[in-house]
Every structure is written in structure tokens, then in C-alpha cells.
Write a protein that holds these residues in place. Structure first.
Motif, PDB file in Angstrom:
ATOM      1  N   PHE A 106      10.208  47.738  12.277  1.00 11.45           N
ATOM      2  CA  PHE A 106      10.574  48.067  13.664  1.00 11.45           C
ATOM      3  C   PHE A 106       9.388  47.887  14.600  1.00 11.45           C
ATOM      4  O   PHE A 106       9.469  47.180  15.619  1.00 11.45           O
ATOM      5  N   PHE A 107       8.266  48.513  14.262  1.00 15.94           N
ATOM      6  CA  PHE A 107       7.127  48.536  15.178  1.00 15.94           C
ATOM      7  C   PHE A 107       6.530  47.143  15.349  1.00 15.94           C
ATOM      8  O   PHE A 107       6.160  46.738  16.461  1.00 15.94           O
ATOM      9  N   ASP A 108       6.437  46.398  14.256  1.00 13.55           N
ATOM     10  CA  ASP A 108       5.850  45.072  14.323  1.00 13.55           C
ATOM     11  C   ASP A 108       6.653  44.157  15.254  1.00 13.55           C
ATOM     12  O   ASP A 108       6.085  43.396  16.052  1.00 13.55           O
ATOM     13  N   ALA A 109       7.979  44.253  15.167  1.00  9.96           N
ATOM     14  CA  ALA A 109       8.828  43.438  16.044  1.00  9.96           C
ATOM     15  C   ALA A 109       8.649  43.834  17.509  1.00  9.96           C
ATOM     16  O   ALA A 109       8.627  42.972  18.398  1.00  9.96           O
ATOM     17  N   GLU A 110       8.505  45.127  17.775  1.00  7.05           N
ATOM     18  CA  GLU A 110       8.372  45.607  19.148  1.00  7.05           C
ATOM     19  C   GLU A 110       7.053  45.186  19.774  1.00  7.05           C
ATOM     20  O   GLU A 110       7.001  44.791  20.947  1.00  7.05           O
ATOM     21  N   ILE A 111       5.948  45.277  19.017  1.00 11.40           N
ATOM     22  CA  ILE A 111       4.663  44.911  19.618  1.00 11.40           C
ATOM     23  C   ILE A 111       4.560  43.394  19.801  1.00 11.40           C
ATOM     24  O   ILE A 111       3.858  42.916  20.696  1.00 11.40           O
ATOM     25  N   LYS A 112       5.280  42.654  18.968  1.00 12.74           N
ATOM     26  CA  LYS A 112       5.283  41.198  19.161  1.00 12.74           C
ATOM     27  C   LYS A 112       6.013  40.819  20.451  1.00 12.74           C
ATOM     28  O   LYS A 112       5.676  39.822  21.093  1.00 12.74           O
ATOM     29  N   LYS A 113       6.994  41.631  20.851  1.00 10.86           N
ATOM     30  CA  LYS A 113       7.626  41.418  22.148  1.00 10.86           C
ATOM     31  C   LYS A 113       6.617  41.601  23.285  1.00 10.86           C
ATOM     32  O   LYS A 113       6.774  41.046  24.372  1.00 10.86           O
ATOM     33  N   MET A 114       5.589  42.417  23.021  1.00  8.34           N
ATOM     34  CA  MET A 114       4.537  42.672  24.002  1.00  8.34           C
ATOM     35  C   MET A 114       3.399  41.662  23.897  1.00  8.34           C
ATOM     36  O   MET A 114       2.342  41.854  24.494  1.00  8.34           O
ATOM     37  N   LYS A 115       3.602  40.623  23.088  1.00  7.49           N
ATOM     38  CA  LYS A 115       2.622  39.548  22.899  1.00  7.49           C
ATOM     39  C   LYS A 115       1.393  40.003  22.120  1.00  7.49           C
ATOM     40  O   LYS A 115       0.297  39.442  22.260  1.00  7.49           O
ATOM     41  N   VAL A 116       1.556  41.023  21.280  1.00  9.12           N
ATOM     42  CA  VAL A 116       0.486  41.452  20.386  1.00  9.12           C
ATOM     43  C   VAL A 116       0.551  40.597  19.129  1.00  9.12           C
ATOM     44  O   VAL A 116       1.624  40.377  18.562  1.00  9.12           O
ATOM     45  N   LYS A 117      -0.602  40.122  18.662  1.00 10.44           N
ATOM     46  CA  LYS A 117      -0.662  39.277  17.472  1.00 10.44           C
ATOM     47  C   LYS A 117      -1.357  40.017  16.327  1.00 10.44           C
ATOM     48  O   LYS A 117      -2.313  40.771  16.546  1.00 10.44           O
ATOM     49  N   ASN A 118      -0.884  39.776  15.114  1.00 14.02           N
ATOM     50  CA  ASN A 118      -1.485  40.409  13.943  1.00 14.02           C
ATOM     51  C   ASN A 118      -2.697  39.635  13.451  1.00 14.02           C
ATOM     52  O   ASN A 118      -2.763  38.400  13.562  1.00 14.02           O
ATOM     53  N   CYS A 119      -3.654  40.365  12.882  1.00 13.42           N
ATOM     54  CA  CYS A 119      -4.869  39.773  12.340  1.00 13.42           C
ATOM     55  C   CYS A 119      -5.345  40.666  11.194  1.00 13.42           C
ATOM     56  O   CYS A 119      -4.695  41.649  10.855  1.00 13.42           O
ATOM     57  N   TYR A 120      -6.486  40.319  10.619  1.00 14.87           N
ATOM     58  CA  TYR A 120      -7.081  41.203   9.613  1.00 14.87           C
ATOM     59  C   TYR A 120      -8.587  41.070   9.647  1.00 14.87           C
ATOM     60  O   TYR A 120      -9.128  39.957   9.604  1.00 14.87           O
ATOM     61  N   PHE A 121      -9.267  42.214   9.732  1.00 17.31           N
ATOM     62  CA  PHE A 121     -10.719  42.269   9.726  1.00 17.31           C
ATOM     63  C   PHE A 121     -11.197  42.919   8.429  1.00 17.31           C
ATOM     64  O   PHE A 121     -10.474  43.708   7.816  1.00 17.31           O
ATOM     65  N   PRO A 122     -12.425  42.622   7.994  1.00 19.16           N
ATOM     66  CA  PRO A 122     -12.930  43.173   6.731  1.00 19.16           C
ATOM     67  C   PRO A 122     -12.982  44.696   6.705  1.00 19.16           C
ATOM     68  O   PRO A 122     -13.065  45.362   7.744  1.00 19.16           O
ATOM     69  N   LEU A 123     -12.995  45.205   5.476  1.00 11.84           N
ATOM     70  CA  LEU A 123     -13.033  46.645   5.219  1.00 11.84           C
ATOM     71  C   LEU A 123     -14.419  47.229   5.460  1.00 11.84           C
ATOM     72  O   LEU A 123     -14.571  48.406   5.738  1.00 11.84           O
ATOM     73  N   PHE A 124     -15.455  46.387   5.363  1.00 12.54           N
ATOM     74  CA  PHE A 124     -16.834  46.879   5.381  1.00 12.54           C
ATOM     75  C   PHE A 124     -17.460  46.757   6.765  1.00 12.54           C
ATOM     76  O   PHE A 124     -17.159  45.833   7.536  1.00 12.54           O
ATOM     77  N   VAL A 125     -18.372  47.696   7.046  1.00 14.26           N
ATOM     78  CA  VAL A 125     -19.032  47.756   8.353  1.00 14.26           C
ATOM     79  C   VAL A 125     -20.528  47.896   8.137  1.00 14.26           C
ATOM     80  O   VAL A 125     -20.966  48.742   7.341  1.00 14.26           O
TER      81      VAL A 125
END
Length: 540
Positions: A106-125
Motif C-alpha cells: 500500500f505505502f510503496d504505491a502511494e509514495i510512488k504517486k508522489m514521485k518518490v523513488k526507491n533506492c538502497y544505501f549501505p548499512l555501514f557508516v
């Protein structure tokens, strides 16, 4: 300050003690008690039919109103989670993971309507990046886990494991954002984070590793950022109220409770009547330009001027599942709202002696097929080494919203019997109108669960005006609505004066929908002129 959460809800001194108890007890049946069931399990076929009646111990061993912590632990253990050998970490079993996936869809579909794109950043800082924003790292420092070794060798520079990803992502925002055409930048990631809680953890509510989504966006103007904060908050409200059937309050966090390093924080707040505690359900933050300044996130506007961006971050986590369990569960186990139940309907055959067992089984299979074709998530339970009564209890503990029973009389009358999990109401319906009737029932169950939870929450709200009224309401486990002067020092003083074994009281949020504040109203704690109405209470 965070209360010792596990002790607050259970009175137990150790989660590990409960985990050891689980190992001794075993999980042969839905109660957590040992049952006379073959080690091969339901599919092993090792139990003779004549032994079926000997299956005992179904149900929970404690009542929700009598020992909430033990009750919650037992409910979670029944196919929702499994305790892991590292304290504070839990295995999410398919029954709970399916709930997370439904919300995610549900949430992923809704934010994509808002032009939000998915990505992934590393676990370490790296330490240098993590410590760049002083207020931010001070807020998270006690919870940060560090990698200090590689094999048997010490690392020259320790590496942090992300507690959140602002400092992970923003150095690259400064690289990717150059001009006004690069804005807005709207990214989200579905990931895990680690917060090394030192208080006794609680499944779903407070754990050392959990799943969440975190959105990070950058805009040219504050107005755009402000608008998105509320758009996201509304999506979080919908997750709780429309999917989980949990009532929440949308509001603003106090300066003491806002996100470390941010400009302001909005949240949806739930409340658990049994414990008298609030739960921060999800947060949507406006970070302002603080992180943009620290990480040099600037863009060139249309006139060629260099400007700093305005940023937001927002997140919800698997804590949502814990809130749902606490809100709806009863002395029989889970009660799942139909919208998030991976199995919305379970069909159980009820054969009597000399009955047409195969005919009943065929009717169950046909019923599931008809429901599945209509988009209803349905399963049949045709195991022949468990009695119908055992199956009833088992599926009730798992919280399936609707049970359908088919016996010889139902077969003869071309009907089925439905049994609602939320209120136990039974009804015989013709098979010809089965699909329409089941759809209607599932909608009614979803609505009723929300309404029951809302009424229970509203019964706990108490409006107060004085300190004595505040203390009385706090001791009665109320959700307190009080006039407040909106001063940080006053909130800190309230925390100090109410600190005890069950945790201190604090602001939960100032609701956006403010009751009328008559002129001359004074703050309940300081006696100064009140500026707003604010919800107070103890929290998880």
C-alpha cells in the motif's frame, strides 16, 4: 528518557527468562503448552484418529487484563515471532511478515504517486560522517552499534551500523544536487536498522534490529517541504486506521521530543488502554536546512544564486504490528483486521460419525476456490489428525477474521456456517450467495474492529486543568489532554516529578485538531498562560 519497556508492560525481570520458559514449554499446540501431538506434526500422520480427543491445553495461559506482558509474549510467540539467541533480536515468521508486506504494498504505491523513488544505501557508516551533525549524533549515540573487528584483527577505524540514514545519504545528496532542475529529490529505502537498546526489549515495539522504510527528500522551498510532511503523515494515519484498524492522533511533537537535529516533528500517536501508555506510531520530520548546512547541500536557483535546500525525513516500522496486536488481541489470541490478514477466511470441515467426509472435504475445497477467485485470501484446513475443536482454537489464536464451518447438515442444506473472530457471531448462509456475503462480512469486521478500538481509546481520554488532576489521571492510566504553556523546561520538570518505576510522563503530541482554549486558561504544570492543548502520558 525511555522507560524500561519490558518491565513496564509485563512486570517480568527478563526477556531471557521468558525465552527459557518457551524452550521448556515447547510449541506443540497454540497455547504454548505441551500437547499430545506426534513429533512429526500435523503433516507427519503419526497420530491415530482415536487419540484426537486427547489433545488438550488449547488457548493462552494468562488473560490480557491480568498480566498484559505475559499475554503479549504468548500471543507473539504463536507464529508471529521466534526468539533469537541474541537478546533483542527476533525472527519474523511468515504470519507477521505477510502483514508487513501488505502494508508495504500500500505505502510503496502511494509514495510512488508522489514521485518518490526507491533506492538502497549501505548499512555501514563512517564515524566522521555520523558525527558531523552534533545534535543528531547526541540523540542516537547511546544506541549506535559499532563494528570494531575483522576476523581477529581490530579495525583501524571502527564502523557504525546505521541507526537511521540521514548521515549515510546526505553526503551524496550534496553531490547529486547542483541546480534547481535537480529538485525536488525524493528517495525512499526499505531496509533494516540497528539501535542497540540497553533496556529490556519487547517484540515489535522495541528491538535491536527492525524493518522500516525511511524517506529522505529535498526541496527548493520550505512550503514544499511542509506540504509533504503532512501528506506523508496522512498516509501513516491510513496505515493505522484503514489497514490496522487502530485509531491514532495526528499532531506535533514538542521541542524536547522532536527528531534530533530537525526543525519540527509530526507524528501519529496510538494508545494502549490496558497499559495506559502511548505509542509513537510513525513520524514525519521537517529537517529544515540544518543538515543541508552540515553536508553542503546547495543548489543554484534560476537567478544563479546558491541556496540551501529544505529537507524532510519520514519513517514507519514493524512497530506497527506490535501496536495492532496490543490493540485488538483478546484472551483467545490475535484478532487480525481483514485488510492485513494473510488468510482472511479459513474453511474447516466438521465431519460427524458415518458422515460423507469426502463430500464435506470437496465442499470445503470448492468454497476456498470460489472465494480465492473473488480475490479473498482463503484456505481450507483438511488435516485429519486434529479435531475441529482444536482447529477452531488454533485459527482463533492466529487471528483469522472469519471461519467457515461445513458439516453434514450444511452439505445437505447447501449452506455454510460463518463465525466472526471479532465478536463470535455465527450465521448460516446459502452457498449461492457465499462470495458476496463474505465480502460484506469482512468489511463489517474491519469497521467494527476500528470502532471498538476507537471507543476504548476515547474512554481513556481525560481532560484536566490542574496538577492534582493530572497526577490522578496518570495513576488511572489515562490519555491526558492538558493545557500547556509549551515551554521545554516545564516538560522536563513534569518528567522529573513523575519519574518512577513505571516511567515518567511526557508529552505525546499536540493534536492538530485543537479544542477551544478559553482566554485566561493556565498551564496545568506551571500556572503560566497556556498556549495549546497537548496529550500527555507514559509511553513505550
Amino acid at each position: 528518557m525511555r522507560p524500561n519497556t519490558w518491565r513496564d508492560i509485563s512486570g517480568c525481570s527478563s526477556v531471557r527468562k521468558l525465552a527459557k520458559k518457551e524452550e521448556r514449554v515447547g510449541m506443540a499446540g497454540p497455547s504454548g503448552k505441551k500437547e499430545k501431538v506426534d513429533k512429526a506434526g500435523p503433516s507427519g500422520g503419526g497420530k491415530k484418529k482415536k487419540d484426537v480427543k486427547k489433545e488438550t491445553g488449547l488457548g493462552l495461559s494468562v488473560k490480557k487484563d491480568e498480566n498484559f506482558g505475559e499475554w503479549y509474549s504468548e500471543v507473539c510467540k504463536h507464529e508471529m515471532i521466534e526468539y533469537y539467541d541474541i537478546s533483542g533480536c527476533y525472527i519474523l515468521r511468515p504470519w507477521s511478515m505477510a502483514i508487513w508486506e501488505i502494508m508495504q504494498t500500500f505505502f510503496d504505491a502511494e509514495i510512488k504517486k508522489m514521485k518518490v523513488k526507491n533506492c538502497y544505501f549501505p548499512l555501514f557508516v563512517s564515524p566522521g560522517v555520523l558525527e558531523k551533525e552534533k545534535d543528531h549524533i547526541e540523540g542516537f549515540a547511546p544506541e549506535v552499534a559499532w563494528v570494531t573487528k575483522s576476523g581477529k584483527s581490530d579495525l583501524e577505524v571502527p564502523i557504525a551500523i546505521r541507526p537511521t540514514s540521514e548521515t549515510v545519504m546526505y553526503p551524496y545528496y550534496s553531490k547529486w544536487i547542483r541546480g534547481h532542475r535537480d529538485l525536488p529529490l525524493k528517495l525512499n529505502q526499505w531496509c533494516n536498522v540497528v539501535r542497540w537498546e540497553f533496556s529490556n526489549p519487547t517484540p515489535f515495539i522495541r528491538s535491536r534490529e527492525f524493518l522500516w522504510q525511511e524517506g529522505h527528500t529535498a526541496f527548493a522551498t520550505k512550503e514544499e517541504a511542509d506540504e509533504e510532511v503532512l501528506q506523508i503523515l496522512e498516509l501513516y494515519r491510513r496505515i493505522y486506521e484503514e489497514y490496522l484498524a487502530v485509531p491514532v492522533v495526528k499532531g506535533m511533537k514538542s521541542e524536547n521530543e522532536k527528531f534530533a537535529g530537525g526543525l519540527y516533528t509530526t507524528s501519529v500517536e496510538a494508545f494502549i488502554p490496558n497499559t495506559g501508555r502511548g505509542v509513537q506510531g510513525a513520524t514525519s520530520h521537517c529537517l529544515g536546512q540544518n543538515f543541508a548546512k552540515m553536508f553542503e547541500i546547495r543548489y543554484e536557483d534560476e537567478e544563479g544564486k546558491r541556496e540551501m535546500v529544505w529537507q524532510n525525513s519520514w519513517a514507519y516500522s514493524t512497530r506497527t504490528i506490535g501496536v495492532m496486536i496490543m490493540t485488538h488481541g483478546d484472551d483467545k489470541g490475535l484478532i487480525l483486521p481483514p485488510k492485513v490478514a494473510s488468510v482472511q477466511v479459513v474453511v474447516i470441515p466438521v465431519p460427524y460419525k458415518d458422515a460423507n467426509t469426502q463430500g464435506i472435504f470437496d465442499a470445503c475445497t470448492a468454497t476456498v476456490s470460489a472465494l480465492s477467485e473473488a480475490g479473498i485470501r482463503a484456505e481450507e484446513d483438511l488435516r485429519d489428525n486434529y479435531s475441529p475443536g482444536w482447529k477452531y482454537s488454533n485459527w482463533e489464536m492466529k487471528g483469522v477474521p472469519l471461519r467457515i464451518e461445513i458439516g453434514p447438515r450444511d452439505l445437505e442444506n447447501d449452506q455454510v456456517r460463518t463465525v466472526r473472530r471479532d465478536n463470535g457471531v455465527k450465521e448460516d448462509i446459502p452457498r449461492g450467495s457465499l462470495v458476496e456475503h463474505v465480502k460484506e462480512l469482512l468489511e463489517k469486521i474491519q469497521q467494527n474492529m476500528y470502532e471498538v478500538a476507537r471507543q476504548k481509546r476515547e474512554a481513556c481520554v481525560q481532560e484536566i486543568r490542574t496538577w492534582d488532576e493530572f497526577i490522578s489521571a496518570l495513576n488511572q492510566k489515562k490519555l491526558i489532554l492538558a493545557p500547556w504553556c509549551d515551554e521545554e523546561e516545564v516538560e522536563r520538570d513534569v518528567k522529573a516529578r513523575t519519574k518512577g518505576e513505571t516511567g515518567a510522563a511526557k508529552t505525546l503530541c499536540s493534536p492538530f485538531e485543537q479544542p477551544e482554549l478559553p482566554e485566561g486558561t493556565l498551564c496545568f504544570a506551571s500556572g503560566k498562560p497556556a498556549k495549546k492543548w497537548t496529550y500527555w502520558g507514559r509511553s513505550y
